[in-house]
Design an enzyme around this catalytic site. Structure first.
Site, mmCIF file in Angstrom:
data_model
loop_
_atom_site.group_PDB
_atom_site.id
_atom_site.type_symbol
_atom_site.label_atom_id
_atom_site.label_comp_id
_atom_site.label_asym_id
_atom_site.label_seq_id
_atom_site.Cartn_x
_atom_site.Cartn_y
_atom_site.Cartn_z
ATOM 1 N N HIS A 94 71.871 32.315 63.242
ATOM 2 C CA HIS A 94 72.098 31.035 62.569
ATOM 3 C C HIS A 94 71.239 30.893 61.319
ATOM 4 C CE1 HIS A 94 74.342 28.624 65.869
ATOM 5 N NE2 HIS A 94 74.633 29.917 65.938
ATOM 6 N N HIS A 262 78.245 37.819 71.504
ATOM 7 C CA HIS A 262 78.499 37.246 72.825
ATOM 8 C C HIS A 262 78.366 38.268 73.946
ATOM 9 C CE1 HIS A 262 80.992 33.773 70.853
ATOM 10 N NE2 HIS A 262 79.693 33.694 70.631
#
EC number: 1.11.1.21
Length: 720
Positions: A94, A262
């Site tokens: 992020h 993920h």
């Protein structure tokens, strides 16, 4: 004397809450975008050199300490399955993932995730905890490691610690000490406002407002629940493709990053979102910079609420494996709601052994997929890539390693800016490689050959400017080094006046073949000679600094598509607008000056100088307030501040300067000219240069600003 009436001796709001001038006059030009060059915000002082500090860093010890921290769970924020890897990867992701190619802004290169608004974005929920967990490491190594480097390093080492072979890591990101005021994140007034607000049509992702890349205010990429929170994997796939393309990623890299991100870690949504307190910037003072705290019920470990989605994507979320694709293709998936009420996809009739344990290892629970994950098998192109990764795990690991490196290093610029023993040695096309150029030549002799080439002063100055002006300090791309102005797509950009440019390049390329000097050096040297001649014509002898050694890039090593966003659609320095924009010319001017890392004073000086040099696009006379075109005089400022003239609108972005006495129009101008007389701050600078005692000062200041632009991409000149 004792105060007994209870009144406060401070005038409330005098400094922190009183309306600013911008609030009183919202249409006034706001120069804050150029005010980030003030070093007084840096507590390390002007003498601090991060590259010198990095030489003192014990990299092996740092790596060992970070890897130990990853498996040392803290009671105040317990690690999922005893491993902080997933949290650190999300923090690094992020941090880097805000990068967008349109203007090069965002990214993890300056550690601004520590500041608002990024530290309080909904999508960055609980990343404040990750940075606090890293604080002991930062405290120990101090100025030898920046926050920007440490955050990205922690994510990269997390992958290593969980079994992935990474592509490498480069140090060299220097911290900023304030939020980046020049980054436009969108016009929405609320977090997670419907994405319709930033699209011409939400059904056509290509209509997203430029330069934005994320689909909603406060998100890094796309809404994990679906477009505007409504699950539809095919619609989500379209948004994913556009968003990742705007972050400089192709389809294969997009699938690799989605799957690789993920493969480890989990999402958190096991609780009531309404129990969470404010984000860090809105939390009370006693929270000490931490946000999203749950003071109503247990809010850590398996009861954490972050995204609202609940569960892990793979069976073994602390191991790098092919589990993501295994589960994605092995089972059918159906929509469900998390305990926090978020849409997520869960498998149908999953075998017990394929379920991951909860974070405390006490019970198994269903794995989950987001709408973006389902897009990886519902979109035909993404599915084909996913199947290849599923069938060839080694290939998937390699593609992900390179994509992760690109994600976390894209905004660092060329490889010459990389520092440290962990960096890879391979050149990558997205690093815009430039071969070293010849530096040991007789500059004076080459300069004389340029003077005898038949190129005009305008040819010399304009070509140098057009070559150098592409530099973006946001992601350290563009600039004169490499002379990509002679390659596609730049050689045919409208702003570069291709017919004139091709003629000039033909002369330079012939000189390069004869002398062995790069075209890049010849272009800059020629521009410098033009400026020196212009100064001499104004009665000032000056030598413009020149540093040889630029190389010439090749077409093969130029990613033409990624250079397209660098095309100047406006350039106030040459009074150029490609078309009529709704944004005023002066606002566009500030944005370009900010990307070029110019101060307001440098902006003022350069515009005034370029006008009298006669360098306007197409040879227009707007703002050329002089009878001595080609001489580096201060006439632009003298005329601008002269009350002899009345300024009159004369059409879109056009004005006449009419003599009050004769009634004759003596000059024409654009908004990019007249703003230096109308804006109070810019006028203050213009008045300095208009003074009789500033004629020589103006020349020297112009030369300094010009040299800064010409050398902006010469990182070898500043590297220790």
């Amino acid at each position: 004397m004792t105060v007994v009436d209870g009144t406060c001796p401070v005038v409330h709001g005098a400094n922190t809450s009183m309306k600013s001038g911008q609030e009183w006059w919202p249409n006034a030009l706001n120069l804050d975008i150029l005010a980030q060059h003030d070093t007084k915000t840096n507590p390390l002082g002007s003498a601090f050199n991060y590259r010198d500090e990095l030489k003192k860093l014990d990299v092996d010890a740092l790596v060992a300490d970070v890897k130990q921290l990853l498996v040392t769970s803290q009671s105040w924020w317990p690690a999922d399955w005893g491993h902080y890897g997933g949290l650190m990867i999300r923090m690094a992701w992020h941090s880097a993932g805000t990068y967008r190619i349109a203007d090069g802004r965002g990214g993890g290169g300056s550690g601004t995730q520590r500041f608002a608004p990024l530290n309080s974005w909904p999508d960055n929920g609980n990343l404040d905890k990750a940075r606090r967990l890293l604080w002991p490491i930062k405290k120990k190594y101090g100025n030898r490691i920046s926050w920007a480097d440490l955050m990205i390093l922690a994510g990269t080492l997390s992958y290593e610690a969980m079994g992935h072979k990474t592509f490498g890591f480069a140090f060299g990101r220097e911290d900023l000490w304030h939020p980046e005021k020049d980054t436009y994140w969108g016009s929405e007034k609320e977090w997670l406002a419907p994405s319709d607000e930033r699209y011409g049509s939400v059904d056509d992702p290509s209509t997203m407002e430029n330069p934005l890349a994320a689909v909603q205010m406060g998100l890094i990429y796309v809404n994990p629940e679906g477009v505007n929170g409504q699950p539809d994997p095919l619609k989500t796939a379209a948004q994913v493709r556009e968003t990742f393309a705007r972050m400089a990623m192709n389809d294969e890299e997009t699938v690799a990053l989605t799957a690789g991100g993920h493969t480890v870690g989990r999402a958190h949504g096991n609780g009531r979102a309404e129990n969470l307190g404010p984000a860090p910037e809105g939390a009370d003072i006693h929270e000490q910079g931490l946000g999203w705290n749950n003071h109503v019920s247990r809010g850590v470990g398996k009861d954490t609420v972050t995204s609202g989605i609940e569960g892990a994507w793979t069976t073994n979320p602390t191991q790098w494996d092919n589990g993501y694709f295994t589960l994605l293709f092995k089972y059918d998936w159906q929509l469900a709601k998390s305990p926090a009420g978020a849409w997520q996809w869960e498998p149908v009739d999953i075998a017990e052994e394929d379920k991951p344990f909860d974070v405390e290892g006490t019970a198994r629970q269903n794995p989950i997929m987001t709408d973006a994950d389902m897009a990886m098998i519902k979109d035909p192109i993404y599915r084909e890539i996913s199947e290849r990764f599923y069938n060839d795990p080694e290939y998937f690991s390699e593609v992900f390693a390179r994509a992760w490196f690109k994600l976390t290093h894209r905004d660092m610029g060329p490889r010459t800016r990389y520092v440290g023993p962990l960096q890879p040695t391979e050149d990558l096309i997205w690093q815009d490689p430039v071969p070293a150029g010849k530096a040991d030549y007789d500059v004076a002799a080459v300069a004389q050959r340029i003077r005898n080439s038949g190129l005009s002063q305008t040819d010399l100055i304009v070509t140098a400017w057009d070559s150098a002006r592409t530099y973006r300090d946001s992601d350290k791309r563009g600039g004169a080094n490499g002379a990509r102005i002679r390659l596609a797509p730049q050689r045919d950009w409208h702003a570069n006046e291709p017919e004139r440019l091709h003629r000039v390049l033909g002369v330079y390329e012939a000189l390069s073949a004869e002398t062995g000097v790069s075209v890049a050096d010849l272009i800059v040297l020629g521009g410098n000679l033009g400026v020196e001649d212009a100064a001499r014509a104004a009665g000032v002898e000056v030598s413009v600094p020149f540093h040889p050694g630029r190389g010439d890039a090749t077409q093969e090593w130029t990613d033409a598509d990624s250079f397209a966003p660098l095309e100047p659609t406006h350039d106030a320095f040459r009074n150029y607008l490609q078309k009529d924009y709704t944004v005023p010319a002066e606002e566009l001017m500030l944005d370009r000056a900010s990307l070029m890392n110019l101060t307001a004073v440098e902006l003022t000086c350069l515009v005034g100088g370029m006008r009298v040099l006669g360098t306007n696009f197409g040879g227009t006379q707007h703002g050329v307030f002089t009878d001595q075109v080609g001489a580096l005089t201060n006439d632009f400022f003298v005329t601008l501040t002269d009350m002899t003239y009345v300024w009159e609108p004369a059409g879109f972005n056009a004005y006449n300067l009419r003599n009050r006495s004769t009634g004759q129009v003596e000059h024409t101008a654009t908004r990019a000219d007249l703003v230096f007389g109308s804006n109070s701050i810019l006028r203050a600078y213009a008045e300095v240069y208009a003074q009789d005692d500033s004629r020589e000062k103006f020349v020297h200041d112009f030369v300094a600003a010009w040299t800064k632009v010409m050398n902006a991409d010469r990182f070898d000149l500043v590297a220790s």
